[in-house]
Design an enzyme around this catalytic site. Structure first.
Site, PDB file in Angstrom:
ATOM      1  N   ARG A   1      22.902  26.236 -19.425  1.00 11.43           N
ATOM      2  CA  ARG A   1      21.447  26.085 -19.376  1.00 11.43           C
ATOM      3  C   ARG A   1      20.741  27.166 -18.570  1.00 11.43           C
ATOM      4  O   ARG A   1      19.642  27.596 -18.931  1.00 11.43           O
ATOM      5  CB  ARG A   1      21.105  24.694 -18.816  1.00 11.43           C
ATOM      6  CG  ARG A   1      21.425  23.590 -19.788  1.00 11.43           C
ATOM      7  CD  ARG A   1      21.206  22.214 -19.200  1.00 11.43           C
ATOM      8  NE  ARG A   1      21.491  21.185 -20.194  1.00 11.43           N
ATOM      9  CZ  ARG A   1      21.514  19.886 -19.934  1.00 11.43           C
ATOM     10  NH1 ARG A   1      21.274  19.469 -18.696  1.00 11.43           N
ATOM     11  NH2 ARG A   1      21.781  19.018 -20.884  1.00 11.43           N
TER      12      ARG A   1
ATOM     13  N   ARG B   1      24.612  22.565 -13.295  1.00 11.60           N
ATOM     14  CA  ARG B   1      25.303  21.425 -13.912  1.00 11.60           C
ATOM     15  C   ARG B   1      25.648  21.712 -15.366  1.00 11.60           C
ATOM     16  O   ARG B   1      24.804  22.139 -16.145  1.00 11.60           O
ATOM     17  CB  ARG B   1      24.437  20.171 -13.833  1.00 11.60           C
ATOM     18  CG  ARG B   1      25.033  18.964 -14.551  1.00 11.60           C
ATOM     19  CD  ARG B   1      24.179  17.734 -14.354  1.00 11.60           C
ATOM     20  NE  ARG B   1      22.885  17.829 -14.994  1.00 11.60           N
ATOM     21  CZ  ARG B   1      22.633  17.459 -16.254  1.00 11.60           C
ATOM     22  NH1 ARG B   1      23.619  17.018 -17.024  1.00 11.60           N
ATOM     23  NH2 ARG B   1      21.418  17.536 -16.738  1.00 11.60           N
TER      24      ARG B   1
ATOM     25  N   HIS C   1      14.600  19.958 -14.620  1.00  8.14           N
ATOM     26  CA  HIS C   1      15.362  18.914 -15.278  1.00  8.14           C
ATOM     27  C   HIS C   1      16.327  18.191 -14.339  1.00  8.14           C
ATOM     28  O   HIS C   1      16.477  16.989 -14.433  1.00  8.14           O
ATOM     29  CB  HIS C   1      16.148  19.527 -16.440  1.00  8.14           C
ATOM     30  CG  HIS C   1      16.918  18.536 -17.254  1.00  8.14           C
ATOM     31  ND1 HIS C   1      16.314  17.449 -17.867  1.00  8.14           N
ATOM     32  CD2 HIS C   1      18.248  18.456 -17.570  1.00  8.14           C
ATOM     33  CE1 HIS C   1      17.218  16.756 -18.529  1.00  8.14           C
ATOM     34  NE2 HIS C   1      18.406  17.328 -18.348  1.00  8.14           N
TER      35      HIS C   1
ATOM     36  N   GLU D   1      27.732  20.304 -26.596  1.00 10.35           N
ATOM     37  CA  GLU D   1      26.512  20.830 -25.981  1.00 10.35           C
ATOM     38  C   GLU D   1      26.847  22.132 -25.271  1.00 10.35           C
ATOM     39  O   GLU D   1      28.008  22.546 -25.198  1.00 10.35           O
ATOM     40  CB  GLU D   1      25.911  19.804 -25.005  1.00 10.35           C
ATOM     41  CG  GLU D   1      25.358  18.575 -25.703  1.00 10.35           C
ATOM     42  CD  GLU D   1      24.689  17.601 -24.750  1.00 10.35           C
ATOM     43  OE1 GLU D   1      24.694  17.870 -23.535  1.00 10.35           O
ATOM     44  OE2 GLU D   1      24.170  16.579 -25.212  1.00 10.35           O
TER      45      GLU D   1
ATOM     46  N   HIS E   1      15.642  22.823 -17.601  1.00 10.24           N
ATOM     47  CA  HIS E   1      16.126  22.660 -18.972  1.00 10.24           C
ATOM     48  C   HIS E   1      15.389  23.646 -19.871  1.00 10.24           C
ATOM     49  O   HIS E   1      14.165  23.751 -19.833  1.00 10.24           O
ATOM     50  CB  HIS E   1      15.894  21.228 -19.465  1.00 10.24           C
ATOM     51  CG  HIS E   1      16.730  20.874 -20.647  1.00 10.24           C
ATOM     52  ND1 HIS E   1      16.517  21.410 -21.889  1.00 10.24           N
ATOM     53  CD2 HIS E   1      17.801  20.047 -20.772  1.00 10.24           C
ATOM     54  CE1 HIS E   1      17.411  20.920 -22.740  1.00 10.24           C
ATOM     55  NE2 HIS E   1      18.210  20.104 -22.080  1.00 10.24           N
TER      56      HIS E   1
END
Length: 562
Positions: A309, A405, A370, A136, A260
């Site tokens: 992100r 994060r 998110h 990811e 997100h």
């Protein structure tokens, strides 16, 4: 040390209006929350202390863990290493991670995941039988373990709840469902000794009660419902963070809210929990395009569509601003129907329900709230600044995430730090350090916002403290929420009123932090300060409740280690 731009102080009461407790119960430890952090902590404590009380807001399976699609990150591949995982995490956190906390996460994480497998969690497997790993955004290795294709959180939640069911007749653990934590109780010396709960149900434990304990663990999830659009479930109203704030625990990094980048766009005015399109879809080769079909992430970052992100979310917002579009598009068509249905069955099914087939159509996406990287400040054992109060999972600010994060680190954080908390509490109880004390009676006048004010709070937060912020927008949001708290006729105590008031209290503190931080970093973007500023802002904003207001201080990074 920067000079903080502050907003007019607003008094936040010590307690929410709740009425006198109609029942009491006692335990050694109260664990509030039934996601991966709360369940892990409660199960481990049950093996080591006499009595554990596990409290959950609705039912055991209703928390944010069950909604986690992508997976859990850990260096399980022999070609990977905890050091590489650490380096990727530090980069994503934009130099504000606590390296000691990240070191604990990445080094203890693989063993915690293997324990989860031993407990019964069934991850997807490669043909040879090894756990299948994918990649990811922000990761330079395939280290994301997943289950059911895109149902990792649901599988982990199932395994933990089944483990709890196997010991449900054990007198050492009690579960109370449909219970909202209203406030944290303290004694005259501000030592935490329990919580007030509101239980909806029949029998003795109905309505407001007081649960007394040697320690309280807050694992109540995030604050996503503070915004009009979020991937968080409806229960994510920041109850644990708000209760900790009012009790006097330090909160930190609240301005770092992760939006997100790929949440399905359902149209202007759509509110509440929105359908997430997991980052793992881009990890398998999907990419973003604008209305003209241009792949706009090329050249934005070395990892392009798999950049961290915050980078991707800002790029989407910038392209929407340039083109006047309400969203961009995610193109997964080239991955093929068979692959998509096998790898992402839940996402494909939900997309088709909403009128989009990822195998044949572009999917409209835009950023939505998110994850909260900040929360209740804790040390490496999960201790808050109040003796007897612990926090883990999204409720906590462990130092792992910094300003942003890294994808799929949240489930791992819940596992690792819940285990650390259980060990620390056990050792302290056995040594006699955590004694049972009696709470100080609440004597604070307060009022509650009615349920109908929730949308006003959400609109104000989305407009002024959302994806893009400025001095003007944050000041307007702060003024709007302050006015609601000062001018609205008080409501009667209800779950909806408590939740709405929690959102308003956290909204004030988050917005004050967003107003003060005059730079762009990680999950915090200031349109009037578009550059990162390490000279002035390499550090953290901490917040502590006082009888008059909430004080805010800046702690340089070199002074902030756990």
């Amino acid at each position: 040390m920067p000079e903080l731009a502050t907003l007019p102080p607003v008094r936040i009461p010590r307690y929410l209006l709740a009425g006198a407790p109609g029942w009491t119960t006692r335990a050694d430890v109260i664990v509030v929350g039934s996601g991966i952090a709360g369940l892990t902590c409660a199960l481990r404590l049950r093996e080591q202390v006499d009595r554990v009380l596990l409290v959950t807001k609705t039912v055991l399976s209703a928390g944010s863990t069950a909604w986690a699609q992508g997976g859990i990150a850990a260096a399980l591949d022999p070609e990977d290493s905890p050091q590489e995982h650490l380096e990727d995490t530090l980069v994503a956190g934009v130099d504000l991670c606590d390296e000691s906390a990240v070191h604990a996460l990445v080094n203890e994480g693989p063993e915690r995941v293997r324990e989860l497998v031993a407990l019964g969690a069934e991850f997807d497997r490669a043909p040879g039988g090894d756990i299948l790993l994918t990649r990811e955004g922000g990761h330079h290795r395939d280290r994301i373990a997943h289950a059911g294709g895109d149902a990792t959180g649901a599988e982990i939640s199932r395994a933990l709840i089944e483990a709890l069911e196997r010991v449900k007749n054990d007198p050492g653990i009690e579960v109370i469902e449909h219970a909202l934590v209203v406030d944290v109780l303290t004694d005259g010396a501000d030592r935490v000794c329990g919580a007030t709960l509101h239980v909806i149900g029949e029998g003795e434990q109905d309505g407001i009660g007081a649960a007394h304990a040697r320690a309280v663990v807050l694992a109540t999830g995030g604050l996503g419902q503070i915004y009009a659009s979020t991937t968080n479930p409806s229960v994510a109203t920041g109850d644990g963070m708000a209760a900790a704030l009012r009790a006097g625990a330090r909160l930190a990094d609240l301005e770092f809210v992760q939006f997100h980048p790929t949440v399905m766009f359902l149209g202007e005015g759509s509110t509440g929990q929105q359908p997430l399109i997991s980052e793992a879809v881009r990890g398998e080769g999907a990419f973003l395009v604008d209305d003209s079909g241009t792949r706009f992430m090329q050249g934005q970052h070395p990892q392009a569509d798999l950049a961290p992100r915050d980078v991707v979310a800002r790029a989407i917002v910038a392209r929407m601003r340039e083109t006047g579009a309400e969203h961009v598009w995610l193109d997964a068509r080239h991955l093929g129907k068979d692959f998509l249905e096998k790898r992402f069955p839940s996402i494909v099914a939900r997309s088709r329900e909403l009128g989009y087939d990822p195998a044949t159509q572009l999917i409209p996406v835009a950023p939505a709230q998110h994850y909260a990287s900040g929360g209740v400040w804790t040390d490496l054992d999960g201790r808050s600044t109040l003796d007897g109060l612990y926090a883990c999972g999204e409720t906590a600010c462990t130092g792992v995430h910094g300003a942003n994060r890294l994808a799929s680190n949240s489930l791992l954080e819940g596992l690792v730090f819940a285990h650390r908390i259980a060990e620390d509490i056990t050792a302290r109880i056995q040594s006699g350090e955590l004694a049972q004390v009696e709470p100080h009676a609440p004597d604070d006048d307060t009022s509650l916002l009615p349920e109908e004010c929730r949308l006003d709070v959400q609109r104000a937060m989305t407009a002024g403290s959302g994806v893009v912020r400025s001095a003007e927008s944050t000041a307007q949001t702060y003024a709007a929420i302050s006015h609601l708290l000062a001018a609205t006729a008080p409501a009667q105590p209800t779950t909806a009123a408590w939740e709405t008031t929690n959102l308003a209290h956290l909204g004030l503190v988050l917005t004050a932090a967003a107003h003060a931080r005059q730079e762009t970093r990680g999950g915090h973007e200031r349109i009037d300060y578009p550059e990162r500023d390490d000279i002035n802002w390499l550090g953290h904003l901490h917040h502590v409740h006082t009888p008059e207001s909430v004080t805010m201080t800046f702690v340089p990074q070199e002074d902030s280690h756990r």
